[in-house]
Design an enzyme around this catalytic site. Structure first.
Site, mmCIF file in Angstrom:
data_model
loop_
_atom_site.group_PDB
_atom_site.id
_atom_site.type_symbol
_atom_site.label_atom_id
_atom_site.label_comp_id
_atom_site.label_asym_id
_atom_site.label_seq_id
_atom_site.Cartn_x
_atom_site.Cartn_y
_atom_site.Cartn_z
ATOM 1 C CD1 TRP A 25 -1.602 10.898 -1.674
ATOM 2 C CD2 TRP A 25 -3.380 11.764 -0.801
ATOM 3 N NE1 TRP A 25 -2.680 9.847 -1.814
ATOM 4 C CE2 TRP A 25 -3.736 10.166 -1.423
ATOM 5 C CE3 TRP A 25 -4.645 12.354 -0.320
ATOM 6 C CZ2 TRP A 25 -4.969 9.773 -1.202
ATOM 7 C CZ3 TRP A 25 -5.919 11.823 -0.272
ATOM 8 C CH2 TRP A 25 -6.028 10.452 -0.776
ATOM 9 C CD GLU A 38 1.098 6.989 2.805
ATOM 10 O OE1 GLU A 38 0.611 5.931 3.103
ATOM 11 O OE2 GLU A 38 1.546 7.208 1.608
ATOM 12 C CD GLN A 43 -6.482 -2.174 7.182
ATOM 13 O OE1 GLN A 43 -7.462 -2.989 7.462
ATOM 14 N NE2 GLN A 43 -5.503 -2.268 6.462
ATOM 15 C CG LEU A 81 -11.032 8.981 8.236
ATOM 16 C CD1 LEU A 81 -11.712 8.826 6.967
ATOM 17 C CD2 LEU A 81 -9.946 10.087 8.456
ATOM 18 C CE1 TYR A 121 2.390 1.855 2.931
ATOM 19 C CE2 TYR A 121 1.065 3.082 4.514
ATOM 20 C CZ TYR A 121 1.419 2.871 3.334
ATOM 21 O OH TYR A 121 1.225 3.551 2.285
ATOM 22 C CG ASP A 139 -0.033 -1.170 0.807
ATOM 23 O OD1 ASP A 139 0.721 -1.705 0.149
ATOM 24 O OD2 ASP A 139 -0.888 -0.412 0.377
ATOM 25 C CB CYS A 200 -4.666 -10.219 -15.916
ATOM 26 S SG CYS A 200 -4.597 -10.886 -14.082
ATOM 27 C CB CYS A 203 -1.175 -6.365 -15.482
ATOM 28 S SG CYS A 203 -0.088 -6.404 -14.233
#
Length: 381
Positions: A25, A38, A43, A81, A121, A139, A200, A203
DNA sequence: AAATCGGGGCG
DNA sequence: CGCCCAGATTT
């Protein structure tokens, strides 16, 4: 904003442009395709969605194709799904778009929110990612990244916490390409700022991250405890005659709405139940009685020898808020041809179908497993 | 604010 | 085994 959090939006977008995954996508600007993605991603993990997304867009390339499809087709493409109401709402919304708005998608947040299955969302995601508008999309990833960056120790779903996060997001959105801002935070949450053992060291925001500084990144975000799961005992029947299998459709509303299953009956399982099989057999017997009564054959059946039920399969399945233990039984000593002849008419939501056609219907995962198991055993014999 | 609504992957 | 995932909707 007390520190210079504003500039982190730029850092994140720069990082994203160099590190983004190649996802299906992300290869399109088509609003419909991104909306579908989306919806599927609600979830649901990226890796799970990819094959469904490709098949779905192949079957329904545009919103008009989806609008004119049957609900059975749509459900079948959604099989496995989960959260099947998403599929029904997506189908419904496609019809809304085509019939009421001539196939044009809304251009405002309020417009998107009118579509079935589109919440806060998804509206923000489609508007920012596909339409270039500075609309925030919040989200689970965003809440996690932001709660760590700002070291928010209150429950992250708290209304004023979300409001605070939204403000910062809106600021970032006005200073960069909205699509990249939205996706950059989610991408960071997906591959660096992960729920457990965040990376981290990789990041781009580590320097300014308050949680990292205070050593509590892995403890955030704070979430409220969920209710315990209920346990259900489910009995299902394998009723086959002359190559035909009796299947039933679940009610349109509620759990697994509109999906197909073996004729089943369930009851809540109490802890003092003891052994499960006897309970399952009693449950299966009451289901048999109901079927026989429904077929108007009560007299003839009562004259014939009492059938008994043989367990042929069992399967456990865990949902978000409940747990099933499914036992499948087969009646022996019952004149099935009588039941078959009568119920050709159709008993409530039950139909006889050729056994080999079972996969033409949309089955919940747990019943799909049972069917595959029972039919593979048969082939081996 | 809390419940309902799937399924799977990972530590 | 528990947790969580590009949430929406109903009560």
């Amino acid at each position: 904003m007390d520190e210079n959090f504003q500039e982190y939006g730029h850092k994140l977008v720069t990082w994203y442009r160099q590190n983004r995954r190649d996802l299906p996508w992300r290869r399109t600007c088509d609003v419909y395709a991104i909306w579908v993605s989306e919806t599927m991603l609600q979830q649901t993990r990226v890796e799970t969605v990819i094959p469904y997304y490709l098949r779905f867009l192949s079957a329904f390339p545009g919103v008009a194709d989806l609008a004119k499809a049957s609900e059975e087709q749509v459900l079948k493409h959604w099989q496995g799904l989960g959260y099947y109401r998403r599929a029904k709402n997506l189908h419904l919304a496609a019809k809304q778009v085509c019939q009421e708005w001539g196939g044009d998608f809304p251009k405002t947040r309020d417009g998107w929110l009118q579509l079935a299955g589109v919440g806060d969302y998804t509206a923000g995601a489609v508007l920012s990612i596909a339409m270039g508008q500075p609309e925030p999309a919040i989200d689970g990833n965003v809440l996690r990244v932001m709660s760590r960056l700002l070291c928010i120790r209150e429950p992250v779903r708290n209304t004023n916490v979300v409001r605070r996060i939204r403000k910062l997001l809106e600021y970032w959105l006005t200073n960069d390409v909205p699509s990249d801002v939205t996706q950059s935070i989610m991408e960071l949450g997906a591959i660096v700022c992960t729920p457990r053992s965040p990376q981290c060291l990789l990041c781009p925001l580590a320097e300014g991250c308050r949680a990292k500084r205070e050593g509590c990144a892995a403890e955030l975000p704070v979430k409220v405890a969920k209710a315990a799961r209920k346990k259900m005992l489910v009995s299902a029947l394998w009723l086959e005659h002359a190559g035909q299998l009796l299947i039933e459709q679940r009610p349109e509303e509620g759990l697994l709405g509109g999906m197909w299953q073996l004729p089943s009956l369930s009851e809540e399982r109490t802890e003092d139940g003891g052994s499960e099989l006897p309970s399952a057999l009693r449950l299966a017997e009451s289901l048999m009685e109901r079927l026989v009564a429904g077929s108007l054959l009560a007299d003839e059946i009562s004259e014939s020898p009492q059938p008994y039920l043989v367990p042929v399969a069992t399967e456990k399945h865990v949902f978000t808020h409940l747990e099933w233990e499914v036992h499948v039984c087969r009646p022996v000593g019952l004149a099935l041809e009588k039941l078959f002849g009568q119920s050709q008419k159709r008993m409530e939501l039950m139909i006889w179908v050729p056994v080999e056609d079972w996969d033409k219907y949309a089955w919940p995962r747990v019943y799909e497993k049972i069917l595959e198991k029972l039919l593979s055993e048969r082939v081996n014999i």
